[in-house]
Scaffold this active site. Structure first.
Site, PDB file in Angstrom:
ATOM      1  N   ASN A   1       0.869  -1.253  -0.035  1.00  0.00           N
ATOM      2  CA  ASN A   1      -0.146  -0.691   0.174  1.00  0.00           C
ATOM      3  C   ASN A   1       0.981   1.093   0.016  1.00  0.00           C
ATOM      4  O   ASN A   1       0.618   2.302   0.145  1.00  0.00           O
ATOM      5  CB  ASN A   1      -0.725  -0.262   1.356  1.00  0.00           C
ATOM      6  CG  ASN A   1      -2.072  -1.197   1.377  1.00  0.00           C
ATOM      7  OD1 ASN A   1      -1.916  -1.399   0.065  1.00  0.00           O
ATOM      8  ND2 ASN A   1      -1.922  -1.802   1.870  1.00  0.00           N
TER       9      ASN A   1
ATOM     10  N   LYS B   1      -0.181   3.911   4.827  1.00  0.00           N
ATOM     11  CA  LYS B   1      -0.058   3.944   3.269  1.00  0.00           C
ATOM     12  C   LYS B   1       0.410   4.834   2.134  1.00  0.00           C
ATOM     13  O   LYS B   1       1.704   4.619   1.952  1.00  0.00           O
ATOM     14  CB  LYS B   1      -1.474   3.074   3.109  1.00  0.00           C
ATOM     15  CG  LYS B   1      -1.600   1.880   3.966  1.00  0.00           C
ATOM     16  CD  LYS B   1      -3.548   1.421   4.537  1.00  0.00           C
ATOM     17  CE  LYS B   1      -3.159   0.272   4.776  1.00  0.00           C
ATOM     18  NZ  LYS B   1      -4.552   0.477   5.462  1.00  0.00           N
TER      19      LYS B   1
ATOM     20  N   HIS C   1      -7.230   4.963   2.481  1.00  0.00           N
ATOM     21  CA  HIS C   1      -6.251   4.427   1.074  1.00  0.00           C
ATOM     22  C   HIS C   1      -6.468   5.786   0.102  1.00  0.00           C
ATOM     23  O   HIS C   1      -6.691   5.227  -1.177  1.00  0.00           O
ATOM     24  CB  HIS C   1      -7.180   3.023   0.060  1.00  0.00           C
ATOM     25  CG  HIS C   1      -7.171   1.945   1.233  1.00  0.00           C
ATOM     26  ND1 HIS C   1      -5.996   1.463   0.730  1.00  0.00           N
ATOM     27  CD2 HIS C   1      -7.600   1.079   2.010  1.00  0.00           C
ATOM     28  CE1 HIS C   1      -5.566   0.273   1.401  1.00  0.00           C
ATOM     29  NE2 HIS C   1      -6.908   0.048   2.477  1.00  0.00           N
TER      30      HIS C   1
ATOM     31  N   HIS D   1     -13.513  -1.624   7.110  1.00  0.00           N
ATOM     32  CA  HIS D   1     -12.881  -2.327   7.552  1.00  0.00           C
ATOM     33  C   HIS D   1     -12.738  -3.794   8.771  1.00  0.00           C
ATOM     34  O   HIS D   1     -13.751  -2.407  10.070  1.00  0.00           O
ATOM     35  CB  HIS D   1     -11.359  -1.253   7.210  1.00  0.00           C
ATOM     36  CG  HIS D   1      -9.686  -1.907   7.843  1.00  0.00           C
ATOM     37  ND1 HIS D   1      -9.272  -2.088   9.493  1.00  0.00           N
ATOM     38  CD2 HIS D   1      -9.063  -2.334   6.912  1.00  0.00           C
ATOM     39  CE1 HIS D   1      -8.229  -2.137   9.128  1.00  0.00           C
ATOM     40  NE2 HIS D   1      -7.608  -2.624   7.694  1.00  0.00           N
TER      41      HIS D   1
ATOM     42  N   SER E   1     -11.101  -0.634   0.697  1.00  0.00           N
ATOM     43  CA  SER E   1      -9.164  -0.664   0.927  1.00  0.00           C
ATOM     44  C   SER E   1      -9.221  -2.685   0.012  1.00  0.00           C
ATOM     45  O   SER E   1      -8.180  -2.966  -0.917  1.00  0.00           O
ATOM     46  CB  SER E   1      -9.140  -2.331   2.276  1.00  0.00           C
ATOM     47  OG  SER E   1     -10.221  -2.870   2.715  1.00  0.00           O
TER      48      SER E   1
ATOM     49  N   ASP F   1     -13.067   6.851   7.093  1.00  0.00           N
ATOM     50  CA  ASP F   1     -11.943   6.727   6.669  1.00  0.00           C
ATOM     51  C   ASP F   1     -10.842   6.620   5.315  1.00  0.00           C
ATOM     52  O   ASP F   1     -11.511   5.716   4.517  1.00  0.00           O
ATOM     53  CB  ASP F   1     -12.121   4.740   7.549  1.00  0.00           C
ATOM     54  CG  ASP F   1     -10.366   4.277   7.232  1.00  0.00           C
ATOM     55  OD1 ASP F   1      -9.357   4.997   6.830  1.00  0.00           O
ATOM     56  OD2 ASP F   1     -10.810   3.376   7.922  1.00  0.00           O
TER      57      ASP F   1
ATOM     58  N   GLU G   1     -15.600   4.053   4.792  1.00  0.00           N
ATOM     59  CA  GLU G   1     -15.039   4.821   4.304  1.00  0.00           C
ATOM     60  C   GLU G   1     -14.437   5.525   2.476  1.00  0.00           C
ATOM     61  O   GLU G   1     -15.216   4.995   2.287  1.00  0.00           O
ATOM     62  CB  GLU G   1     -13.409   3.362   3.680  1.00  0.00           C
ATOM     63  CG  GLU G   1     -12.694   2.323   4.833  1.00  0.00           C
ATOM     64  CD  GLU G   1     -12.724   0.900   4.454  1.00  0.00           C
ATOM     65  OE1 GLU G   1     -11.721   0.544   3.446  1.00  0.00           O
ATOM     66  OE2 GLU G   1     -12.625   0.298   5.192  1.00  0.00           O
TER      67      GLU G   1
HETATM   68  C1  LIG Z   1      -4.644  -0.362   6.656  1.00  0.00           C
HETATM   69  C2  LIG Z   1      -6.259   0.345   6.996  1.00  0.00           C
HETATM   70  C3  LIG Z   1      -6.387   0.812   8.130  1.00  0.00           C
HETATM   71  C4  LIG Z   1      -5.347   0.334  10.086  1.00  0.00           C
HETATM   72  O1  LIG Z   1      -4.300   1.405   9.554  1.00  0.00           O
HETATM   73  P1  LIG Z   1      -3.219   1.200  10.096  1.00  0.00           P
HETATM   74  O2  LIG Z   1      -2.238   2.188  10.446  1.00  0.00           O
HETATM   75  O3  LIG Z   1      -2.738  -0.147   9.077  1.00  0.00           O
HETATM   76  O4  LIG Z   1      -3.348   0.104  11.679  1.00  0.00           O
HETATM   77  C5  LIG Z   1      -7.448   1.019   8.760  1.00  0.00           C
HETATM   78  N1  LIG Z   1      -8.678   1.543   7.222  1.00  0.00           N
HETATM   79  C6  LIG Z   1      -8.735   1.247   6.019  1.00  0.00           C
HETATM   80  C7  LIG Z   1      -9.608   1.153   5.266  1.00  0.00           C
HETATM   81  C8  LIG Z   1      -7.115  -0.063   6.218  1.00  0.00           C
HETATM   82  O5  LIG Z   1      -7.150  -0.565   4.957  1.00  0.00           O
END
Ligand SMILES: *Cc1c(COP(=O)(O)O)cnc(C)c1O
Length: 416
Positions: free
Chosen positions: A48, A251, A220, A134, A192, A217, A188
């Site tokens: 990512n 990411k 991505h 997620h 993801s 969130d 989101e």
């Molecule tokens: C990876 C991810 C997270 C978690 O983030 P980290 O920093 O890896 O713990 C949260 N939400 C989504 C949608 C993700 O893909």
């Protein structure tokens, strides 16, 4: 009582039988477009690190300097032994980048979600989740004790119905503290495992109509969308209407950590109530310094160039797939004609194969051909929707991308 080892072995056997066994692949190289695995070099399509920043000198040098100045560790929780300057500098940079009043960083994005939702909601409240959010959001919602409602993925009609229901059931509880129930919608911005986008403008309109709060969130999307690459909410011009903006520094930003952006009141409340913030040792200062360097880089001309490179790769793979009619259209990101368009595609390209074993076989085959592509299975995605999850990055070359497209073409044509 069953023997501990025997009991666990039985559980593992059951995981294996379902084609769901997972194992770690040791790498003897840094994360990057090329990996060393079992003494071979593989082209990596699993990361990512969308902009190829994890090994960028701007980040690594910032981290090294920070270790020299602030040490390797951080000693304790930020509320206990003082809060190191790199964390404050990062939070100021984040708030400026996201255009919010304040920001708070956590050790991971997972910890950010886990601390935030229970800090905001309790048993008398309602949390409404998109079906595909997620795991950290699902876990956080459960931990909060709030009533959980799920709306069909990106389905505004369904979300509207649930919001309407929540308003009609929004009476204060008959016993206990008399306060109105709070309703929080969580989604989101770019999903993801499917790489598709949430209709954020429409979701904002709905949550405002029903007086709910919204948490988005951007794990991505941060670093990738909009004129300054702040995320999809900014690209769509709705970030000011989103109370709680979450994301990760691990990411596209190439470092590590999670963040929450919003009002000063939100951040002050989280400092007082987010248990994953309060009861956890602060992230290492080097991680904060690297993330801050990444935020600067993402907004620079180099950030723009890297992003453009990424979208070019995405375009190539998408065009190839469509030309060869390899997978159902809906499993591919929508590619719009104008690259300046806010609704850009995503760097996540799922190749849905269905059967868990089919995905594992495909990933193994690709590895033998020199490509590292993960097989994604339940519980990360629904049963029977196992897939290869291809992620492209700005650090790939055009030749890498062409080779991958060829290998996938061959693989999927044998499949059907
Ligand atoms: C990876 C991810 C997270 C978690 O983030 P980290 O920093 O890896 O713990 C949260 N939400 C989504 C949608 C993700 O893909």
């Amino acid at each position: 009582m069953p023997n501990f080892e025997a009991e666990l072995k039985q559980r593992l056997d059951s995981i294996r039988q379902q084609g769901l066994f997972r194992e770690l692949h040791r790498l003897d190289s840094p994360q990057g477009p090329r990996l060393r695995h079992n003494g071979r070099e593989l082209i990596n399509f699993s990361s990512n690190d969308y902009l190829g920043l994890t090994n960028h000198p701007a980040l690594t040098e910032a981290a090294i300097k920070s270790v020299e100045q602030f040490g390797a560790g951080s000693g304790a929780s930020r509320l206990i032994c003082g809060s190191l300057a790199p964390h404050h500098e990062l939070e100021e940079a984040l708030a400026a980048f996201k255009g919010t009043k304040a920001a708070l960083t956590f050790s991971t994005g997972y910890a950010a979600a886990l601390g935030t939702i229970p800090a905001l909601l309790g048993r008398d409240d309602v949390v409404i989740l998109d079906k595909l959010v997620h795991a950290c959001i699902v876990d956080a919602a459960r931990l909060s004790g709030a009533k959980i409602r799920i709306f069909a993925h990106n389905d505004l009609n369904d979300l509207g119905k649930i919001l309407k229901w929540s308003r009609h059931n929004n009476q204060p509880p008959t016993s206990g503290i008399q306060r109105p129930r709070n309703v929080l919608v969580v989604t989101e911005s770019v999903f993801s495992m499917d790489g598709d986008h949430a209709p954020l403008a429409e979701i904002v309109a709905l949550k405002e109509k029903y007086g709910a709060w919204l948490m988005v969130d951007e794990a991505h999307a941060t670093g990738l969308y909009g004129q300054h690459r702040r995320g999809l909410a900014d690209a769509l011009g709705v970030s000011e209407s989103i109370e709680i903006q979450m994301g990760t520094l691990g990411k596209a930003l190439g470092a590590s950590g999670g963040y929450l952006c919003g009002s000063r009141t939100l951040i002050d409340l989280l400092v007082n109530r987010a248990r994953s913030f309060i009861f956890s040792t602060a992230p290492v200062p080097a991680a904060a310094a690297a993330a801050q360097a990444a935020i600067q880089l993402v907004q620079s001309r180099e950030g723009a160039i890297r992003c453009e490179q990424l979208w070019q790769h995405v375009q190539v793979v998408g065009d190839d797939f469509r030309r060869l009619k390899l997978t159902p259209r809906e499993s591919l990101p929508r590619i719009t004609a104008s690259p300046a368009n806010a609704t850009k595609p995503s760097a996540i390209i799922p190749v849905i194969l269905g059967q868990e074993s089919a995905a594992v076989t495909a990933a193994t085959k690709l590895r033998a051909q020199g490509f590292f592509v993960p097989a994604i299975r339940y519980p990360t995605v629904a049963r029977g929707s196992a897939r290869l999850r291809v992620t492209l990055t700005a650090a790939h070359t055009a030749a890498d991308v062409a080779q991958l497209a060829g290998a996938l073409a061959e693989l999927v044509s044998h499949q059907s």
